[in-house]
Design an enzyme around this catalytic site. Sequence first.
Site, PDB file in Angstrom:
ATOM      1  N   HIS A  79     -21.760  -1.177  20.631  1.00 39.32           N
ATOM      2  CA  HIS A  79     -21.320   0.132  20.096  1.00 39.32           C
ATOM      3  C   HIS A  79     -21.901   0.370  18.706  1.00 39.32           C
ATOM      4  O   HIS A  79     -21.177   0.658  17.742  1.00 39.32           O
ATOM      5  CB  HIS A  79     -19.792   0.215  20.059  1.00 39.32           C
ATOM      6  CG  HIS A  79     -19.279   1.625  20.112  1.00 39.32           C
ATOM      7  ND1 HIS A  79     -18.111   1.980  20.735  1.00 39.32           N
ATOM      8  CD2 HIS A  79     -19.788   2.786  19.617  1.00 39.32           C
ATOM      9  CE1 HIS A  79     -17.907   3.286  20.619  1.00 39.32           C
ATOM     10  NE2 HIS A  79     -18.923   3.797  19.941  1.00 39.32           N
ATOM     11  N   ARG A 138     -19.125   7.356  25.901  1.00 37.07           N
ATOM     12  CA  ARG A 138     -17.897   6.571  25.957  1.00 37.07           C
ATOM     13  C   ARG A 138     -17.910   5.715  27.213  1.00 37.07           C
ATOM     14  O   ARG A 138     -18.438   6.117  28.259  1.00 37.07           O
ATOM     15  CB  ARG A 138     -16.660   7.481  25.961  1.00 37.07           C
ATOM     16  CG  ARG A 138     -16.362   8.103  24.598  1.00 37.07           C
ATOM     17  CD  ARG A 138     -15.926   7.037  23.594  1.00 37.07           C
ATOM     18  NE  ARG A 138     -15.658   7.587  22.269  1.00 37.07           N
ATOM     19  CZ  ARG A 138     -16.543   7.653  21.285  1.00 37.07           C
ATOM     20  NH1 ARG A 138     -17.789   7.234  21.494  1.00 37.07           N
ATOM     21  NH2 ARG A 138     -16.213   8.120  20.092  1.00 37.07           N
TER      22      ARG A 138
END
Length: 309
Positions: free
Chosen positions: A272, A224
């Site tokens: 991502h 993250r």
Amino acid sequence: MSLIFVAPDRSLSAWKDAIHKVDPNLDVEIWPQIDNPKRVQFAVCWNQPKHVLDNYPNLKAVSSLGAGVDHLLEDDFLPADVNICRVVSSSLIQQMKEYVLGTVISIQRNFVHYIRQKDQQQWQAHTHPLASDLAIGIMGLGKLGKPVAQQLSELGYQVNGWSRSPKTIENISTFAGRDEFSAFLQKTQILVCLLPLTDETNGILDLETLKQLQSPSWIINVARGEHLVDEDLIYALDTDIIKGAWLDVFSEEPLPDRHAFWNRSNIMITPHIASITQPSEVADQIVENYKRALSGMELNYEVDRQKGY
């Protein structure tokens, strides 16, 4: 009774189709077109907006659309009595293994340099270490971190692993807890972050962490964005504390146009995409957990709110 999807940055028609292939009788709705909020009992979410999940008075459980659940745990408007679960799939694991291996090999064999040299019509060879001489540290030895560590070890890399609690993995040196964190870092040249995001791990990739790595060093963040302190990375790169970074996750996504990362040639950026959930592979898990929630049963892959995973 209905199952809803809330993911404003995703195309969800394939998800709805996948759910109906498992059970064509389910009432599936896509936010914000929800006919009757009182009928909603299960939600599947990814980066849901604020003040959405508190609109459903009969909501029993919520599932993440992927392996990460921090977007749910950090949602102050998710009622405390609503259970949380995640999805788990072999393809998520395989994709992560491929991504991390690809980045490690690209760093080891200087592929980014060669791509840029080709653009400039330069012919120059660079030395590179053997796999057996390269120490890789995996932060997080859970459902993604453990298989990533095992694959790298099987290919001949020196692999160390660090986790919250002690783990034993064949041919991998493991470290646990804050007391062993420094020892783990000091044995690491390429640091791979695969930790869950919790209060304890938020900002763990800071300057103090980066300074303890072996030199020359790289970091790979596929967990993250909030694990990384952006300004500390910039400082570490500009002062040659570390050599480079490969980042797939960011605290703000998409990465803003004016962000300093765009202007650093020693920061590699991907949007991502390291490991993307396939609807057809996890639709049966979602349907199963939906039915479990309706029956008051324990969910599969349920998340402990206190631990954060």
